[in-house]
Design a protein around this motif. Structure first.
Motif, PDB file in Angstrom:
ATOM      1  N   ALA A 119      -3.506  -6.746  10.373  1.00 37.45           N
ATOM      2  CA  ALA A 119      -2.251  -6.532  11.102  1.00 37.45           C
ATOM      3  C   ALA A 119      -1.673  -7.872  11.566  1.00 37.45           C
ATOM      4  O   ALA A 119      -0.484  -8.132  11.426  1.00 37.45           O
ATOM      5  N   LEU A 120      -2.521  -8.727  12.118  1.00 40.17           N
ATOM      6  CA  LEU A 120      -2.145 -10.110  12.423  1.00 40.17           C
ATOM      7  C   LEU A 120      -3.098 -10.992  11.632  1.00 40.17           C
ATOM      8  O   LEU A 120      -4.266 -11.147  11.992  1.00 40.17           O
ATOM      9  N   SER A 121      -2.605 -11.524  10.537  1.00 42.15           N
ATOM     10  CA  SER A 121      -3.459 -12.276   9.623  1.00 42.15           C
ATOM     11  C   SER A 121      -3.687 -13.693  10.141  1.00 42.15           C
ATOM     12  O   SER A 121      -2.748 -14.462  10.344  1.00 42.15           O
ATOM     13  N   VAL A 122      -4.974 -14.020  10.366  1.00 42.82           N
ATOM     14  CA  VAL A 122      -5.373 -15.372  10.768  1.00 42.82           C
ATOM     15  C   VAL A 122      -6.557 -15.753   9.875  1.00 42.82           C
ATOM     16  O   VAL A 122      -7.719 -15.644  10.265  1.00 42.82           O
ATOM     17  N   PRO A 123      -6.307 -16.172   8.645  1.00 42.91           N
ATOM     18  CA  PRO A 123      -7.395 -16.461   7.712  1.00 42.91           C
ATOM     19  C   PRO A 123      -8.046 -17.809   7.996  1.00 42.91           C
ATOM     20  O   PRO A 123      -7.577 -18.586   8.840  1.00 42.91           O
ATOM     21  N   ALA A 124      -9.139 -18.085   7.293  1.00 42.71           N
ATOM     22  CA  ALA A 124      -9.808 -19.375   7.423  1.00 42.71           C
ATOM     23  C   ALA A 124      -8.810 -20.506   7.223  1.00 42.71           C
ATOM     24  O   ALA A 124      -7.965 -20.475   6.323  1.00 42.71           O
ATOM     25  N   GLY A 125      -8.881 -21.494   8.108  1.00 43.00           N
ATOM     26  CA  GLY A 125      -7.951 -22.614   8.057  1.00 43.00           C
ATOM     27  C   GLY A 125      -6.734 -22.438   8.929  1.00 43.00           C
ATOM     28  O   GLY A 125      -5.997 -23.394   9.164  1.00 43.00           O
ATOM     29  N   ALA A 126      -6.489 -21.221   9.426  1.00 39.09           N
ATOM     30  CA  ALA A 126      -5.364 -20.952  10.323  1.00 39.09           C
ATOM     31  C   ALA A 126      -5.867 -20.840  11.759  1.00 39.09           C
ATOM     32  O   ALA A 126      -7.052 -20.615  12.017  1.00 39.09           O
ATOM     33  N   VAL A 133      -0.363 -15.825   9.906  1.00 39.00           N
ATOM     34  CA  VAL A 133      -0.459 -17.263  10.112  1.00 39.00           C
ATOM     35  C   VAL A 133      -1.031 -17.889   8.848  1.00 39.00           C
ATOM     36  O   VAL A 133      -2.122 -17.527   8.401  1.00 39.00           O
ATOM     37  N   ALA A 134      -0.323 -18.822   8.252  1.00 42.23           N
ATOM     38  CA  ALA A 134      -0.742 -19.411   6.984  1.00 42.23           C
ATOM     39  C   ALA A 134      -1.893 -20.379   7.188  1.00 42.23           C
ATOM     40  O   ALA A 134      -2.016 -21.020   8.240  1.00 42.23           O
ATOM     41  N   PRO A 135      -2.788 -20.499   6.209  1.00 38.41           N
ATOM     42  CA  PRO A 135      -3.843 -21.510   6.294  1.00 38.41           C
ATOM     43  C   PRO A 135      -3.246 -22.891   6.561  1.00 38.41           C
ATOM     44  O   PRO A 135      -2.237 -23.281   5.969  1.00 38.41           O
ATOM     45  N   GLY A 136      -3.847 -23.602   7.493  1.00 35.69           N
ATOM     46  CA  GLY A 136      -3.342 -24.909   7.867  1.00 35.69           C
ATOM     47  C   GLY A 136      -2.343 -24.878   8.995  1.00 35.69           C
ATOM     48  O   GLY A 136      -2.023 -25.931   9.562  1.00 35.69           O
ATOM     49  N   ALA A 137      -1.865 -23.687   9.352  1.00 37.24           N
ATOM     50  CA  ALA A 137      -0.885 -23.570  10.435  1.00 37.24           C
ATOM     51  C   ALA A 137      -1.570 -23.167  11.735  1.00 37.24           C
ATOM     52  O   ALA A 137      -2.640 -22.560  11.747  1.00 37.24           O
ATOM     53  N   SER A 138      -0.919 -23.496  12.848  1.00 36.34           N
ATOM     54  CA  SER A 138      -1.394 -23.130  14.175  1.00 36.34           C
ATOM     55  C   SER A 138      -0.227 -22.540  14.951  1.00 36.34           C
ATOM     56  O   SER A 138       0.833 -23.166  15.044  1.00 36.34           O
ATOM     57  N   VAL A 139      -0.413 -21.340  15.489  1.00 36.94           N
ATOM     58  CA  VAL A 139       0.670 -20.642  16.180  1.00 36.94           C
ATOM     59  C   VAL A 139       0.189 -20.175  17.546  1.00 36.94           C
ATOM     60  O   VAL A 139      -0.900 -19.592  17.671  1.00 36.94           O
ATOM     61  N   ASP A 140       1.006 -20.430  18.575  1.00 34.01           N
ATOM     62  CA  ASP A 140       0.760 -19.914  19.921  1.00 34.01           C
ATOM     63  C   ASP A 140       1.638 -18.692  20.141  1.00 34.01           C
ATOM     64  O   ASP A 140       2.865 -18.778  20.033  1.00 34.01           O
ATOM     65  N   PHE A 141       1.018 -17.576  20.437  1.00 27.66           N
ATOM     66  CA  PHE A 141       1.752 -16.338  20.710  1.00 27.66           C
ATOM     67  C   PHE A 141       1.772 -16.099  22.217  1.00 27.66           C
ATOM     68  O   PHE A 141       0.714 -16.010  22.849  1.00 27.66           O
ATOM     69  N   THR A 142       2.968 -15.993  22.792  1.00 23.25           N
ATOM     70  CA  THR A 142       3.122 -15.648  24.201  1.00 23.25           C
ATOM     71  C   THR A 142       3.624 -14.216  24.279  1.00 23.25           C
ATOM     72  O   THR A 142       4.728 -13.908  23.801  1.00 23.25           O
ATOM     73  N   LEU A 143       2.818 -13.336  24.871  1.00 25.03           N
ATOM     74  CA  LEU A 143       3.142 -11.914  24.900  1.00 25.03           C
ATOM     75  C   LEU A 143       4.090 -11.602  26.043  1.00 25.03           C
ATOM     76  O   LEU A 143       3.814 -11.926  27.208  1.00 25.03           O
ATOM     77  N   VAL A 144       5.212 -10.966  25.705  1.00 22.84           N
ATOM     78  CA  VAL A 144       6.193 -10.501  26.681  1.00 22.84           C
ATOM     79  C   VAL A 144       6.533  -9.067  26.307  1.00 22.84           C
ATOM     80  O   VAL A 144       6.923  -8.783  25.172  1.00 22.84           O
ATOM     81  N   GLU A 154      -9.065   5.705   4.739  1.00 22.48           N
ATOM     82  CA  GLU A 154      -9.454   5.799   3.334  1.00 22.48           C
ATOM     83  C   GLU A 154      -9.383   4.472   2.597  1.00 22.48           C
ATOM     84  O   GLU A 154      -9.896   4.342   1.482  1.00 22.48           O
ATOM     85  N   ALA A 155      -8.739   3.478   3.152  1.00 20.52           N
ATOM     86  CA  ALA A 155      -8.456   2.252   2.409  1.00 20.52           C
ATOM     87  C   ALA A 155      -9.280   1.086   2.950  1.00 20.52           C
ATOM     88  O   ALA A 155      -9.366   0.890   4.162  1.00 20.52           O
ATOM     89  N   ALA A 156      -9.892   0.324   2.039  1.00 18.90           N
ATOM     90  CA  ALA A 156     -10.599  -0.886   2.449  1.00 18.90           C
ATOM     91  C   ALA A 156      -9.622  -1.802   3.172  1.00 18.90           C
ATOM     92  O   ALA A 156      -8.506  -2.032   2.699  1.00 18.90           O
ATOM     93  N   GLY A 157     -10.031  -2.335   4.316  1.00 21.91           N
ATOM     94  CA  GLY A 157      -9.042  -2.984   5.154  1.00 21.91           C
ATOM     95  C   GLY A 157      -9.390  -4.380   5.591  1.00 21.91           C
ATOM     96  O   GLY A 157     -10.517  -4.856   5.470  1.00 21.91           O
ATOM     97  N   GLY A 158      -8.365  -5.037   6.109  1.00 23.62           N
ATOM     98  CA  GLY A 158      -8.541  -6.295   6.794  1.00 23.62           C
ATOM     99  C   GLY A 158      -8.862  -6.033   8.249  1.00 23.62           C
ATOM    100  O   GLY A 158      -9.079  -4.899   8.690  1.00 23.62           O
ATOM    101  N   ALA A 159      -8.881  -7.100   9.028  1.00 16.25           N
ATOM    102  CA  ALA A 159      -9.136  -6.988  10.457  1.00 16.25           C
ATOM    103  C   ALA A 159      -7.862  -6.590  11.187  1.00 16.25           C
ATOM    104  O   ALA A 159      -6.753  -6.749  10.679  1.00 16.25           O
ATOM    105  N   GLY A 160      -8.027  -6.089  12.409  1.00 16.06           N
ATOM    106  CA  GLY A 160      -6.859  -5.919  13.249  1.00 16.06           C
ATOM    107  C   GLY A 160      -6.201  -7.265  13.483  1.00 16.06           C
ATOM    108  O   GLY A 160      -5.007  -7.447  13.275  1.00 16.06           O
ATOM    109  N   ILE A 161      -7.016  -8.246  13.922  1.00 15.76           N
ATOM    110  CA  ILE A 161      -6.585  -9.635  14.050  1.00 15.76           C
ATOM    111  C   ILE A 161      -7.625 -10.490  13.343  1.00 15.76           C
ATOM    112  O   ILE A 161      -8.805 -10.458  13.708  1.00 15.76           O
ATOM    113  N   GLY A 162      -7.237 -11.218  12.307  1.00 17.13           N
ATOM    114  CA  GLY A 162      -8.190 -12.049  11.593  1.00 17.13           C
ATOM    115  C   GLY A 162      -7.941 -12.065  10.105  1.00 17.13           C
ATOM    116  O   GLY A 162      -6.810 -12.242   9.647  1.00 17.13           O
TER     117      GLY A 162
END
Length: 373
Positions: free
Chosen positions: A30-37, A1-12, A55-63
């Motif tokens: 894995a699901l990128s939701v950075p500041a501003g998104a 999700v890009a900064p400034g964007a808002s997305v609704d995810f409906t799980l099916v 072994e690798a420095a990582g991002g969040a699962g969601i975030g």
């Protein structure tokens, strides 16, 4: 999700997001939701989001990605599993990233990271976390790290819990400590001995707890719920059983509880029945009769409680049977039986009964313009 964007995810159905291997993909969520998104997740399906490797420095699962704060993440339904293998959070900031704004009001949420399950990554605060419902499992795999929150600058973060079953794997380990809607610190109360993996409704027997959110609450595989309550003594009924928990600054276990007093053969801890309710230590009898096989018969109150946990308010009019009843409210307040509303009440006495009021109260009090026969 890009900064400034808002997305609704409906799980099916079942969906999986996992970061790709290789140096160019290190540090990704894995699901990128950075500041501003902003991301909102709901529905009836399942989402698994896995970031990084051991072994690798990582991002969040969601975030956030590596070095990024999380944006706004709201979960209100579905089954959400979020995991990061390295120094980010399961849900929240990547390594060096704060937790952003995380809201959980429903769904089944399992979040795991090295630095926090839900909150900030390595070296960052937990952000602003609010849980009002759902079934949540949060775990930080490093021993001293908070399951919910962050290690850095707790004064810049907040954690509010007003509902849900929230299981953390280390006792008394949230940073900052969780608070309820009125700002009181809350601690985990484990309620055990219930049916496993089952949606159960709690009946709170004290009004102060009645607003606790229960949407999508389920027991775990061992039949336990995890509710978060402030200091004090709390009474509840769940799964047909009564429990009492005294919170005193630390996480604790609820213990089985029975009032010892029955109405028509049912312990009053069940909270309500045909023509009666029990709340805030008062059994209110509101209908004079119960209906059995087409016949109206009076209610029967029996049993013993000497801990000021049961008082009877007879607002029914007509007849009320008191049979081998012992009520002692001398350590509390009020009268064991009060005739204060409704029409004239006739008490029919059977067996041996004893009623002890608090200081300056009668054993049976009759309000002005009311009648006791």
């Amino acid at each position: 999700v890009a900064p400034g964007a808002s997305v609704d995810f409906t799980l099916v159905g079942d969906s999986t997001l996992q970061t790709a291997t290789g140096e160019s993909n290190e540090g990704r969520a894995a699901l990128s939701v950075p500041a501003g998104a902003s991301a909102t997740i709901g529905g009836e399906g399942a989402l698994t989001a896995i970031a990084g490797t051991a072994e690798a420095a990582g991002g969040a699962g969601i975030g956030g990605d590596f070095g990024e704060d999380a944006g706004s993440i709201a979960i209100h339904g579905g089954t959400v599993t979020a995991r990061t293998y390295f120094s980010g959070s399961g849900i929240g900031g990547g390594t060096w990233g704060s937790g952003g704004k995380i809201t959980i009001s429903g769904g089944i949420v399992s979040a795991q990271g090295r630095q926090s399950g839900i909150g900030g990554g390595y070296g960052a605060n937990g952000g602003n976390i609010a849980i009002s419902g759902g079934t949540v499992y949060a775990r930080a795999r490093v021993g001293d790290r908070p399951d919910i929150g962050g290690m850095s600058d707790p004064n810049l973060a907040s954690c509010t819990i007003t509902g849900g079953s929230i299981h953390t794997y280390k006792p008394n380990n949230l940073k900052p400590a969780a608070k309820n809607a009125v700002g009181a610190t809350v601690h985990c109360v484990t309620v055990s001995g219930l049916p496993a993996e089952t949606a159960l409704e709690i009946t709170w027997l004290t009004s102060a707890d009645a607003g606790y959110g229960q949407h999508d609450m389920r027991t775990d595989s061992e039949g336990r719920l995890y509710v978060w309550l402030p200091d004090g003594t709390h009474y509840l009924t769940v799964g047909g059983a009564g429990f009492c928990a005294t919170v005193n600054g630390v996480d604790t276990e609820a213990t089985p509880w029975s009032s010892g007093v029955t109405i028509d053969g049912t312990d009053v801890f069940l909270g309500s029945g045909d023509g009666w309710t029990y709340k805030d230590f008062t059994l209110s009898v509101t209908n004079a009769d119960i209906h059995v096989d087409g016949t109206n018969i009076p209610h029967v109150v029996s049993g013993t409680n000497t801990a000021a946990e049961v008082r009877v308010s007879a607002a029914c009019g007509g007849e009320l049977v008191v049979s081998n009843l012992v009520l002692d409210v001398s350590s509390g307040s009020g009268s064991p039986i009060a005739i204060d509303t409704g029409d004239a009440v006739t008490l029919l006495l059977f067996g041996t009964n004893a009623l002890y009021g608090a200081a300056n109260y009668a054993g049976v009090s009759v309000a002005a313009n009311k009648t006791l026969v």
